[in-house]
Design an enzyme around this catalytic site. Structure first.
Site, mmCIF file in Angstrom:
data_model
loop_
_atom_site.group_PDB
_atom_site.id
_atom_site.type_symbol
_atom_site.label_atom_id
_atom_site.label_comp_id
_atom_site.label_asym_id
_atom_site.label_seq_id
_atom_site.Cartn_x
_atom_site.Cartn_y
_atom_site.Cartn_z
ATOM 1 C CG ASP A 12 6.650 11.142 -0.543
ATOM 2 O OD1 ASP A 12 7.737 11.705 -0.333
ATOM 3 O OD2 ASP A 12 6.537 10.130 -1.256
ATOM 4 C CG ASP A 132 10.207 10.833 -10.796
ATOM 5 O OD1 ASP A 132 11.222 10.645 -10.107
ATOM 6 O OD2 ASP A 132 9.431 11.783 -10.630
#
Length: 238
Positions: A12, A132
């Site tokens: 990330d 998510d």
């Protein structure tokens, strides 16, 4: 897409550095150095897929780590999947043409579901829809906006739209190293026939085994690997 269960390291990226957030909150967590070096390290350790997320893109809607992504695609010889800030079919197709193997769509898929089929028509099985979940609800725009969507119901919908896989992230436990929650993962896995990649909360090898036992095709692991809770090799041998 995943011929056997995979443990997929997360890279990330925020402000040009590897970052692992806590609970999806911006400016939380720790940094772990250069993204290209991290990707190369995970490939050397045996990774068959690298999971890239442009966090700046996820939060701001515009990808800000394109140079790092390009360098990683050139540097590694494994599959690369990328999410964060991909908002149009043109963006996605451009990335796939440039060597990214799979694009991960979250906000774009929620706002314009037909984008999934448009990309799939050009690059079959290349779209991973990211669902998510926070408090049982799909969230978008860097986990900051609720949608009212149930993750399992949304997964089934995107399978019908042409998604090649679902990435399900349990944001409530993301980055906290306190373990996974089985029920949300199981609900999404049971709702579709396409591969499900699970993410969020993995802290032990037992968590990895549990996700495989629940029927997921892969698990994305970030903080636990960077913090040395276990090695990638050990996770791949569970």
């Amino acid at each position: 897409m995943f011929p056997s269960f995979e443990v997929v390291p997360a890279v990330d990226m925020q402000d040009g550095q590897v970052v692992q957030l806590v609970g999806g909150e911006r400016d939380t967590g720790r940094t772990y150095g250069d993204p290209v070096e991290a990707a190369e390290r995970w490939v050397e350790a045996g990774a068959r897929t690298i999971h890239l997320v442009d966090l700046d893109g996820a939060f701001d809607g515009e990808r800000a780590n394109a140079a790092a992504v390009e360098s990683i695609v050139e540097a590694v010889d494994v599959d690369v999947q990328l999410g964060g800030g991909i908002r149009t079919a043109e963006d996605a197709i451009g990335l796939l043409e440039a060597g990214v193997d799979r694009v991960i769509l979250g906000t774009a898929a929620v706002e314009t579901p037909e984008i999934v089929g448009e990309i799939d028509a050009a690059f079959p099985e290349s779209v991973v829809v990211s669902l998510d979940a926070k408090d049982g609800e799909v969230v978008v725009s860097g986990w900051t906006e609720g949608t009212g969507l149930d993750p399992a119901e949304a997964a089934a919908r995107y399978e019908s739209e042409g998604a090649g896989a679902i990435l399900f992230t349990d944001v409530d436990v993301e980055g906290q190293l306190e373990g996974i929650r089985r029920d949300p993962v199981e609900a999404v896995v049971d709702s579709v026939d396409i591969p499900v990649v699970a993410s969020g909360g993995v802290s032990t090898l037992e968590d990895v085994r549990a996700i495989e036992d629940l029927g997921a095709s892969a698990v994305v692991v970030g903080t636990a690997l960077y913090e040395g809770r276990f090695t990638l090799d050990a996770a791949m041998r569970t």
